[in-house]
Design an enzyme around this catalytic site. Structure first.
Site, mmCIF file in Angstrom:
data_model
loop_
_atom_site.group_PDB
_atom_site.id
_atom_site.type_symbol
_atom_site.label_atom_id
_atom_site.label_comp_id
_atom_site.label_asym_id
_atom_site.label_seq_id
_atom_site.Cartn_x
_atom_site.Cartn_y
_atom_site.Cartn_z
ATOM 1 N N GLU A 47 0.822 -1.207 0.000
ATOM 2 C CA GLU A 47 0.000 0.000 0.000
ATOM 3 C C GLU A 47 0.862 1.265 0.000
ATOM 4 O O GLU A 47 0.518 2.256 -0.637
ATOM 5 C CB GLU A 47 -0.954 -0.005 1.200
ATOM 6 C CG GLU A 47 -2.052 -1.049 1.119
ATOM 7 C CD GLU A 47 -2.967 -0.880 -0.089
ATOM 8 O OE1 GLU A 47 -3.032 0.225 -0.654
ATOM 9 O OE2 GLU A 47 -3.606 -1.861 -0.491
ATOM 10 N N TYR A 130 -6.060 6.222 5.042
ATOM 11 C CA TYR A 130 -6.166 5.210 3.986
ATOM 12 C C TYR A 130 -5.345 3.960 4.321
ATOM 13 O O TYR A 130 -5.838 2.834 4.252
ATOM 14 C CB TYR A 130 -5.714 5.759 2.629
ATOM 15 C CG TYR A 130 -5.574 4.645 1.622
ATOM 16 C CD1 TYR A 130 -6.703 4.053 1.064
ATOM 17 C CD2 TYR A 130 -4.326 4.118 1.302
ATOM 18 C CE1 TYR A 130 -6.594 2.977 0.196
ATOM 19 C CE2 TYR A 130 -4.210 3.043 0.434
ATOM 20 C CZ TYR A 130 -5.349 2.483 -0.121
ATOM 21 O OH TYR A 130 -5.245 1.404 -0.962
ATOM 22 N N ASP A 148 -9.188 5.721 -1.179
ATOM 23 C CA ASP A 148 -8.192 6.339 -2.052
ATOM 24 C C ASP A 148 -8.906 6.938 -3.260
ATOM 25 O O ASP A 148 -10.141 7.003 -3.303
ATOM 26 C CB ASP A 148 -7.122 5.322 -2.469
ATOM 27 C CG ASP A 148 -7.675 4.207 -3.354
ATOM 28 O OD1 ASP A 148 -8.902 4.150 -3.576
ATOM 29 O OD2 ASP A 148 -6.866 3.391 -3.847
#
Length: 364
Positions: A47, A130, A148
């Site tokens: 990520e 996020y 996102d």
């Protein structure tokens, strides 16, 4: 606006939406290396890498990074120079510095196990809303939103949300929407499905609505406004900066490089000596003369530089570097790091200076 979203969701068929979305994801999802298991560390690394970077670019970096630093302990104990070298070319280097700092916190404070508590994980350096949501939902199957750009685009179309997604406060609207829409049984697949849908079907300019598994639930599709959403105000144009750089070498073929400051843009990366130059006034010295003066003032190097050898452009989110490149043979440069060509491989350089080096190696 949050109350308006709640109003829209009153008549929304949440369970069929979840079922159709997750079913599509399980059948159609891309085979990506970080999806092989739900290891929180691997989810975390992927990520962080995927922020501001395309999936195709990330895949080889992820594989190499996990091979080199397979565990929390391995990354926590690694030399920063090695970590930056493994990240070289991905850009946004503060991401990996924050990642390593946070991993050290996990090792020291959580016994090497990524915390599964929203408050605890939020304390880690570089872990914003996020990343928190992605790790908790994907790795731990906790129903937390991971909002996102892809997710905001999908949900803005599904619910026809006309708020500007470039404004930070708008994220709260989408987080509230996901809290109400997310599958309680399989939040991991649900969040990944939203991301996948945004990346492959519900794309920014030409959404493939006829292939969309949840188009029957999409208000924008039914109203024919899918190409108008999401609303996103334009960023300011990046500032253009004229730079000049010198590849300095000696009789033995050694090169001379410099380490950037430990804070700020491209912190702790290595580079060829360079400086910002001016081009606006007709009375100014030439770029080469300005660079020659800067080399003497900043590094104590006296050198006769070549003619212009080429130009490199590098675009950041907020500025553009236009770099004029020169070469110069020196007797010595005591204030710079001397390295052989072989040794150069161990040092992490920003992409712009990798291009400068290629220009130097391709010279006649």
């Amino acid at each position: 606006m949050v109350s308006q979203v709640q109003e829209k969701l009153k008549n929304f068929e949440i369970l069929p939406f979840q079922k159709e979305l997750i079913q599509w994801y399980k059948q159609e999802k891309r085979n990506l290396p970080w999806r092989k298991d739900q290891d929180p560390y691997k989810v975390w690394v992927s990520e962080i890498m995927l922020q501001q970077t395309r999936v195709d670019t990330v895949i080889p970096y992820f594989n190499q990074f996990i091979h080199k630093f397979p565990t929390i302990d391995a990354l926590a104990n690694a030399d920063e120079e090695d970590v930056l070298k493994a990240w070289e070319g991905l850009g946004y280097y503060s991401r990996v510095r924050n990642l390593q700092s946070a991993v050290k916190e996990v090792k020291e404070n959580y016994g090497g196990i990524v915390p599964n508590d929203p408050d605890e994980i939020s304390k880690l350096k570089g872990v914003g809303p996020y990343t928190k949501g992605a790790i908790l939902s994907i790795a731990y199957n906790i129903p937390e939103p991971a909002v996102d750009g892809n997710v905001m685009r999908v949900i803005s179309r599904i619910l026809t949300i006309w708020e500007d997604i470039a404004k930070p406060k708008t994220r709260k609207i989408f987080e509230e929407s996901i809290y109400q829409l997310i599958s309680q049984e399989d939040p991991s697949s649900f969040n990944q499905a939203l991301m996948e849908l945004g990346a492959t079907i519900c794309t920014p300019t030409s959404p493939s609505c006829l292939l969309c598994p949840v188009r029957e639930h999409c208000a924008a599709f039914h109203e024919g406004v899918q190409k108008e959403l999401p609303v996103k105000s334009k960023k300011k144009k990046p500032k253009a900066v004229q730079m000049a750089a010198a590849v300095l070498y000696d009789q033995e073929g050694n090169l001379y490089i410099h380490k950037r400051a430990s804070t700020g843009l491209l912190a702790n990366l290595w580079e060829f000596p360079n400086s910002e130059v001016q081009t606006t006034s007709p009375t100014l010295q030439s770029i080469r003369e300005q660079l020659t003066y800067s080399l003497e003032e900043e590094y104590g190097v006296t050198v006769q530089l070549s003619e212009l050898s080429g130009t490199i452009q590098h675009i950041f989110s907020h500025l553009i570097w236009n770099i004029s490149v020169y070469f110069g043979k020196v007797e010595a440069a005591p204030n710079l790091q001397r390295v052989t060509v072989a040794e150069l491989e161990r040092y992490a350089f920003p992409v712009s200076h990798q291009k400068i080096y290629k220009l130097f190696m391709a010279r006649d």
